[in-house]
Scaffold this motif. Structure first.
Motif, short mmCIF file in Angstrom:
data_model
loop_
_atom_site.label_atom_id
_atom_site.label_comp_id
_atom_site.label_asym_id
_atom_site.label_seq_id
_atom_site.Cartn_x
_atom_site.Cartn_y
_atom_site.Cartn_z
N VAL A 6 0.84 -1.18 -0.08
CA VAL A 6 -0.06 0.13 0.19
C VAL A 6 0.91 1.28 0.06
O VAL A 6 1.77 1.55 0.65
CB VAL A 6 -0.95 -0.07 1.22
CG1 VAL A 6 -1.64 1.32 1.31
CG2 VAL A 6 -1.63 -1.24 1.27
N ALA A 12 -4.57 5.51 4.41
CA ALA A 12 -3.97 4.99 3.09
C ALA A 12 -5.26 4.35 2.47
O ALA A 12 -6.07 3.90 3.16
CB ALA A 12 -2.61 4.64 3.05
N VAL A 56 1.85 -1.32 4.52
CA VAL A 56 1.59 -0.14 4.13
C VAL A 56 3.14 0.58 4.27
O VAL A 56 3.68 0.91 5.04
CB VAL A 56 0.97 0.64 5.42
CG1 VAL A 56 0.85 2.15 5.01
CG2 VAL A 56 -0.55 -0.13 5.47
N VAL A 103 -6.13 2.23 6.95
CA VAL A 103 -6.06 1.92 5.65
C VAL A 103 -7.58 1.58 5.20
O VAL A 103 -8.53 1.08 5.76
CB VAL A 103 -5.39 0.61 5.23
CG1 VAL A 103 -5.68 0.05 3.73
CG2 VAL A 103 -3.79 1.14 5.32
N GLY A 143 1.80 -1.47 9.31
CA GLY A 143 2.72 -0.29 8.95
C GLY A 143 4.25 -0.73 8.84
O GLY A 143 4.61 -1.47 9.75
#
Length: 243
Positions: free
Chosen positions: A140, A150, A183, A191, A219
């Motif tokens: 992502v 995101a 991410v 997200v 993340g």
């Protein structure tokens, strides 16, 4: 994960032919061409004449002078645009016990063929009690100006919808299916699915979750020396119920 060599800062001139980018290294007037491993849209991932970081090539016979790794986004975040790193990051995090939901496996295999649509799963995990996990990984990098959420995907992805169907169909009493959104973007707090970009993927995602596919979001922390998965993030918006 440490980068093989320290990254070099440069100014991005342009990205073209999907695989190539022209840049000017810091403290240089020379324009060089580097490789771009991300063949996708890279929406909101870079700014022309903005800062990027690349891994200089150690091979004098190579046609390009290095590989584009990090980028400054229009929102001032840092993005790891090398999508090839996502699976390596997840494997490192799995082996290090960072992804606690999947801890305790006794065997890890990568790129295992499965499914009715001739797919390969990113990770196949086996556990001592006999159950298995099929884990698909998505990178992502799509962020926005308004907020720190995101989204995935950044372009229409029929392949992504196919993977969701395969995950739904592989489940059984002894087989679980997960999809992990890695991410690779700094400053992100959650997200969501980008239904405004790919409504079909969003529909497939919702159906997959209803049918028991388990989404995870993790993340990363990154700088010029390396990148690692470090923390769990939630789904937000329409997908709050799966975070």
């Amino acid at each position: 994960m440490d980068f093989k060599v320290p990254l070099q800062k440069a100014t991005l001139l342009k990205r073209y032919k999907r695989f190539l980018a022209d840049v000017v290294p810091e403290n240089s007037d020379e324009t060089i061409t580097i490789h771009c491993a991300n063949t996708g849209s890279m929406l909101n991932c870079f700014v022309p004449n903005g800062e990027i970081w690349y891994e200089p090539s150690q091979d004098p016979s190579r046609k390009t002078k290095g590989s584009w790794t990090l980028s400054t986004t229009p929102q001032g975040r840092t993005a790891c645009i090398n999508t090839h790193l996502a699976n390596a990051l997840v494997e490192e995090a799995l082996n290090g016990g960072i992804i606690t939901e999947l801890a305790g496996f006794t065997r890890l295999k990568r790129e295992v063929k499965y499914g009715a649509e001739n797919s390969k799963i990113d990770f196949h995990l086996e556990y001592a009690d006999g159950h298995t996990v099929y884990l698909e990984v998505k990178s992502v990098t799509l962020g926005f100006e308004d907020g720190n959420i995101a989204a995935f995907p950044d372009a229409v992805t029929t392949r992504g919808a196919k993977h969701l169907r395969e995950l739904m169909n592989i489940q059984s009493d002894t087989t679980e299916a997960y999809i992990l959104y890695c991410v690779n973007l700094s400053g992100i707090e959650g997200v969501r699915v980008a239904s405004e970009i790919d409504a079909a993927y969003a529909s497939a995602f919702d159906e997959a979750v209803r049918e028991g596919v388990k989404p995870l979001v993790y993340g990363t922390t990154m700088d010029e020396s390396g990148i690692s998965i470090t923390h769990r993030l939630p789904f937000v918006g329409a997908s709050d119920n799966v975070g």
